[in-house]
Motif scaffolding. Structure first.
Motif, mmCIF file in Angstrom:
data_model
loop_
_atom_site.group_PDB
_atom_site.id
_atom_site.type_symbol
_atom_site.label_atom_id
_atom_site.label_comp_id
_atom_site.label_asym_id
_atom_site.label_seq_id
_atom_site.Cartn_x
_atom_site.Cartn_y
_atom_site.Cartn_z
ATOM 1 N N GLY A 53 -1.746 -14.726 0.829
ATOM 2 C CA GLY A 53 -0.359 -14.390 1.110
ATOM 3 C C GLY A 53 0.469 -15.618 1.409
ATOM 4 N N TYR A 54 1.771 -15.454 1.361
ATOM 5 C CA TYR A 54 2.697 -16.538 1.690
ATOM 6 C C TYR A 54 3.095 -16.414 3.151
ATOM 7 C CZ TYR A 54 3.132 -16.376 -3.415
ATOM 8 O OH TYR A 54 2.862 -16.345 -4.756
ATOM 9 N N GLY A 55 2.840 -17.465 3.917
ATOM 10 C CA GLY A 55 3.190 -17.448 5.333
ATOM 11 C C GLY A 55 4.691 -17.496 5.535
ATOM 12 N N ILE A 56 5.197 -16.627 6.390
ATOM 13 C CA ILE A 56 6.615 -16.634 6.759
ATOM 14 C C ILE A 56 6.730 -16.559 8.269
ATOM 15 C CG2 ILE A 56 7.363 -15.563 4.593
ATOM 16 C CD1 ILE A 56 7.652 -12.915 6.157
ATOM 17 N N LEU A 57 7.933 -16.785 8.774
ATOM 18 C CA LEU A 57 8.205 -16.744 10.209
ATOM 19 C C LEU A 57 8.806 -15.383 10.552
ATOM 20 C CD1 LEU A 57 9.777 -20.304 10.438
ATOM 21 C CD2 LEU A 57 7.479 -19.652 11.156
ATOM 22 N N ALA A 58 8.023 -14.539 11.216
ATOM 23 C CA ALA A 58 8.487 -13.197 11.567
ATOM 24 C C ALA A 58 9.057 -13.197 12.983
ATOM 25 C CB ALA A 58 7.337 -12.200 11.466
ATOM 26 N N PRO A 59 10.151 -12.476 13.206
ATOM 27 C CA PRO A 59 10.747 -12.449 14.545
ATOM 28 C C PRO A 59 9.910 -11.646 15.528
ATOM 29 C CG PRO A 59 11.896 -10.932 13.100
ATOM 30 C CD PRO A 59 10.914 -11.678 12.235
ATOM 31 N N VAL A 60 9.889 -12.109 16.764
ATOM 32 C CA VAL A 60 9.278 -11.361 17.871
ATOM 33 C C VAL A 60 10.411 -10.922 18.783
ATOM 34 C CG1 VAL A 60 7.711 -11.446 19.841
ATOM 35 C CG2 VAL A 60 7.146 -12.695 17.747
ATOM 36 N N THR A 61 10.584 -9.633 18.932
ATOM 37 C CA THR A 61 11.670 -9.115 19.762
ATOM 38 C C THR A 61 11.111 -8.325 20.928
ATOM 39 O OG1 THR A 61 11.856 -7.086 18.435
ATOM 40 C CG2 THR A 61 13.221 -8.966 17.774
ATOM 41 N N THR A 62 11.889 -8.232 21.963
ATOM 42 C CA THR A 62 11.548 -7.385 23.090
ATOM 43 C C THR A 62 12.823 -6.752 23.608
ATOM 44 O OG1 THR A 62 10.289 -7.292 25.165
ATOM 45 C CG2 THR A 62 11.813 -9.136 24.891
ATOM 46 N N LEU A 88 0.828 -1.206 0.000
ATOM 47 C CA LEU A 88 0.000 0.000 0.000
ATOM 48 C C LEU A 88 0.864 1.258 0.000
ATOM 49 C CD1 LEU A 88 -2.884 -0.870 2.500
ATOM 50 C CD2 LEU A 88 -3.020 -0.726 0.004
ATOM 51 N N SER A 89 1.990 1.202 0.749
ATOM 52 C CA SER A 89 2.864 2.378 0.808
ATOM 53 C C SER A 89 3.521 2.663 -0.536
ATOM 54 C CB SER A 89 3.941 2.176 1.882
ATOM 55 O OG SER A 89 4.920 1.231 1.462
ATOM 56 N N LEU A 90 3.543 1.668 -1.423
ATOM 57 C CA LEU A 90 4.118 1.842 -2.753
ATOM 58 C C LEU A 90 3.048 2.105 -3.806
ATOM 59 C CD1 LEU A 90 6.797 -1.025 -2.702
ATOM 60 C CD2 LEU A 90 7.183 1.427 -2.424
ATOM 61 N N GLY A 91 1.826 2.331 -3.352
ATOM 62 C CA GLY A 91 0.748 2.633 -4.292
ATOM 63 C C GLY A 91 0.169 1.413 -4.963
ATOM 64 N N ARG A 92 0.342 0.242 -4.356
ATOM 65 C CA ARG A 92 -0.221 -0.985 -4.928
ATOM 66 C C ARG A 92 -1.088 -1.661 -3.875
ATOM 67 N NH1 ARG A 92 2.144 -2.423 -9.693
ATOM 68 N NH2 ARG A 92 1.419 -4.584 -9.536
ATOM 69 N N HIS A 93 -1.997 -2.517 -4.304
ATOM 70 C CA HIS A 93 -2.870 -3.236 -3.378
ATOM 71 C C HIS A 93 -2.932 -4.707 -3.781
ATOM 72 C CE1 HIS A 93 -5.517 -2.133 -6.775
ATOM 73 N NE2 HIS A 93 -6.141 -3.277 -6.514
ATOM 74 N N SER A 143 3.191 -9.941 -8.476
ATOM 75 C CA SER A 143 2.191 -10.419 -9.441
ATOM 76 C C SER A 143 0.829 -10.623 -8.800
ATOM 77 C CB SER A 143 2.661 -11.728 -10.089
ATOM 78 O OG SER A 143 2.781 -12.754 -9.119
ATOM 79 N N GLN A 144 0.751 -10.595 -7.472
ATOM 80 C CA GLN A 144 -0.518 -10.720 -6.756
ATOM 81 C C GLN A 144 -1.097 -9.354 -6.402
ATOM 82 O OE1 GLN A 144 1.399 -13.306 -3.685
ATOM 83 N NE2 GLN A 144 -0.303 -14.687 -4.106
ATOM 84 N N THR A 145 -0.460 -8.295 -6.907
ATOM 85 C CA THR A 145 -0.884 -6.935 -6.588
ATOM 86 C C THR A 145 -1.137 -6.145 -7.867
ATOM 87 O OG1 THR A 145 1.351 -5.978 -6.559
ATOM 88 C CG2 THR A 145 0.581 -7.025 -4.530
ATOM 89 N N ALA A 146 -1.766 -5.000 -7.705
ATOM 90 C CA ALA A 146 -2.009 -4.091 -8.828
ATOM 91 C C ALA A 146 -1.841 -2.663 -8.329
ATOM 92 C CB ALA A 146 -3.409 -4.296 -9.400
ATOM 93 N N GLY A 147 -1.525 -1.757 -9.255
ATOM 94 C CA GLY A 147 -1.356 -0.361 -8.873
ATOM 95 C C GLY A 147 -0.217 0.296 -9.610
ATOM 96 N N ASP A 148 0.470 1.204 -8.924
ATOM 97 C CA ASP A 148 1.564 1.945 -9.530
ATOM 98 C C ASP A 148 2.695 1.010 -9.956
ATOM 99 O OD1 ASP A 148 0.102 4.194 -8.946
ATOM 100 O OD2 ASP A 148 1.280 4.728 -7.156
ATOM 101 N N PRO A 149 3.384 1.342 -11.060
ATOM 102 C CA PRO A 149 4.522 0.510 -11.493
ATOM 103 C C PRO A 149 5.607 0.467 -10.420
ATOM 104 C CG PRO A 149 3.877 2.077 -13.199
ATOM 105 C CD PRO A 149 3.141 2.482 -11.963
ATOM 106 N N VAL A 150 6.278 -0.673 -10.323
ATOM 107 C CA VAL A 150 7.413 -0.810 -9.407
ATOM 108 C C VAL A 150 8.683 -0.475 -10.174
ATOM 109 C CG1 VAL A 150 8.734 -2.408 -7.968
ATOM 110 C CG2 VAL A 150 6.240 -2.591 -8.070
ATOM 111 N N PRO A 151 9.453 0.506 -9.714
ATOM 112 C CA PRO A 151 10.694 0.855 -10.431
ATOM 113 C C PRO A 151 11.621 -0.349 -10.516
ATOM 114 C CG PRO A 151 10.165 2.496 -8.760
ATOM 115 C CD PRO A 151 9.248 1.342 -8.530
ATOM 116 N N GLU A 152 12.173 -0.600 -11.695
ATOM 117 C CA GLU A 152 13.093 -1.710 -11.892
ATOM 118 C C GLU A 152 14.516 -1.248 -11.592
ATOM 119 O OE1 GLU A 152 12.641 -4.882 -12.548
ATOM 120 O OE2 GLU A 152 10.467 -4.713 -12.624
ATOM 121 N N LEU A 153 15.206 -2.016 -10.769
ATOM 122 C CA LEU A 153 16.591 -1.702 -10.451
ATOM 123 C C LEU A 153 17.484 -2.084 -11.629
ATOM 124 C CD1 LEU A 153 16.696 -3.072 -6.798
ATOM 125 C CD2 LEU A 153 16.611 -0.683 -7.495
ATOM 126 N N PRO A 154 18.601 -1.375 -11.829
ATOM 127 C CA PRO A 154 19.540 -1.789 -12.880
ATOM 128 C C PRO A 154 20.071 -3.180 -12.600
ATOM 129 C CG PRO A 154 20.523 -0.132 -11.443
ATOM 130 C CD PRO A 154 19.069 -0.196 -11.090
#
Length: 359
Positions: free
Chosen positions: A96-105, A84-89, A149-160
């Motif tokens: 979504g693809y499930g991943i293991l996110a760290p929990v920190t304290t 969403l922050s990149l203008g895509r939804h 490919s699961q999103t739509a919206g603003d183009p994603v800039p391609e890195l060199p």
């Protein structure tokens, strides 16, 4: 069951399912080709842990088989709000693809050297006078990411992207790898042909603290060999003749593990620069993975892969070269995604266009 207890049970069930899927994905790495593909993919998604890389790889391939995505491998992945922050939804119906996110304290201590002195800070609590605070990993939680490919919206800039001809080495890669070898106290010897070093492409002599590379190969093969030998220097240099029970000791005791680790590091460094890795020959994984006493093949593959990934990232961080993307779409705040150490200064060392020693 209370709402809180139910949420906890749901989260634990998701974690267990992800861990099971991860084990199955790692268990499938039984041939050199599978290992090569996994590490090449990890090099292109190097902002993620090896475990999360494998989870993304397996789930995206399943989505491809189900017709939900157009290509068998992902290109960029990010979280729902990051897109969403990149203008895509995220498109309706895309899982979504499930991943293991760290929990920190956060913990605080007035005597950081004493491991028993650290106390856990409450939410919003600040460290007391004279205390040092730092975050520690305390667990994992399920999270989700989506491929572009699961999103739509603003183009994603391609890195060199590096564009290499057959047999060509990426610009600056030889010099950067050579600098790291000499900075570690090893002399770099360039030899005219393989017979000088017993028929090998390269040799690391830990006692003499020398790395030798043959020069009668094309530039790409030379630089891959140099990365291979740097892998040996970083992971397999004897440490005061102390034998421990960790995988570093296993690599010292098992030549097959050491060679797979070094070759895998070279593969990841090359793949991160768009270098064709089709000529790599990684030994049969299940054979050496099953040879380590007291460890299952899955444990060995996971530990080795993370050691390879961490070492390769350390090498890449010190290289001022053009690399392929790291799996994150351009424009995201890299600091928020992954806290990474800064790039170390390059120390001048032996370069290929300098004096040739030991011909």
């Amino acid at each position: 069951m209370t709402t809180q207890a139910g949420a906890r049970a749901t989260r634990e069930a998701k974690l267990e399912a992800l861990q099971q899927q991860l084990s199955e994905s790692v268990a499938a790495l039984v041939t050199g080709e599978d290992w090569k593909r996994a590490l090449t993919f990890a090099a292109q998604f190097r902002s993620r842990s090896f475990n999360n890389t494998m989870l993304i790889y397996a789930q995206h391939f399943s989505a491809f088989n189900e017709g939900r995505v157009p290509e068998p491998t992902p290109t960029y992945v990010a979280g729902f709000h990051q897109w969403l922050s990149l203008g895509r939804h995220v498109l309706k119906g895309q899982q979504g693809y499930g991943i293991l996110a760290p929990v920190t304290t956060r913990f605080a201590s007035t005597n950081p050297a004493d491991a028993t002195s650290w106390r856990r800070l409450a939410r919003g609590e600040k460290p007391g006078h004279g205390e040092i605070a730092k975050s520690k990993l305390v667990g994992l939680k399920p999270a989700h990411v989506w491929d572009v490919s699961q999103t739509a919206g603003d183009p994603v800039p391609e890195l060199p992207r590096p564009d290499l001809l057959q047999g060509e080495a990426p610009a600056g890669l030889w010099d950067g790898l050579a600098d790291q070898i000499t900075a570690l106290g090893f002399e770099l010897r360039l030899v005219s042909f393989a017979a000088v070093i017993g028929g090998a492409n390269g040799v690391t002599d830990f006692l003499a603290r020398e790395v030798s590379v043959r020069m009668d190969m094309d530039d790409a093969a030379q630089v891959k060999t140099l990365a291979h030998e740097l892998g040996h220097v970083l992971l397999h240099t004897p440490r005061d003749n102390v034998i421990s029970t960790d995988l570093a000791a296993d690599a010292t005791l098992h030549r097959g593990i050491a060679e797979v680790e070094a070759e895998s590091i070279a593969l990841m460094v090359g793949a991160a620069h768009g270098l064709d890795t089709s000529s790599y020959t990684v030994p049969y994984v299940s054979t050496w993975a099953a040879s380590v006493p007291g460890k299952t093949p899955i444990e060995v593959v996971q530990s080795t892969a993370e050691r390879v990934r961490t070492t390769a990232l350390g090498i890449l961080d010190k290289l001022d070269t053009q690399k392929v993307g790291d799996g994150n779409p351009s424009g995201l705040d890299r600091e928020a995604l992954s806290h990474r150490a800064g790039v170390a200064p390059v120390i001048t060392g032996t370069r290929r266009d300098g004096p040739v020693i030991g011909l």
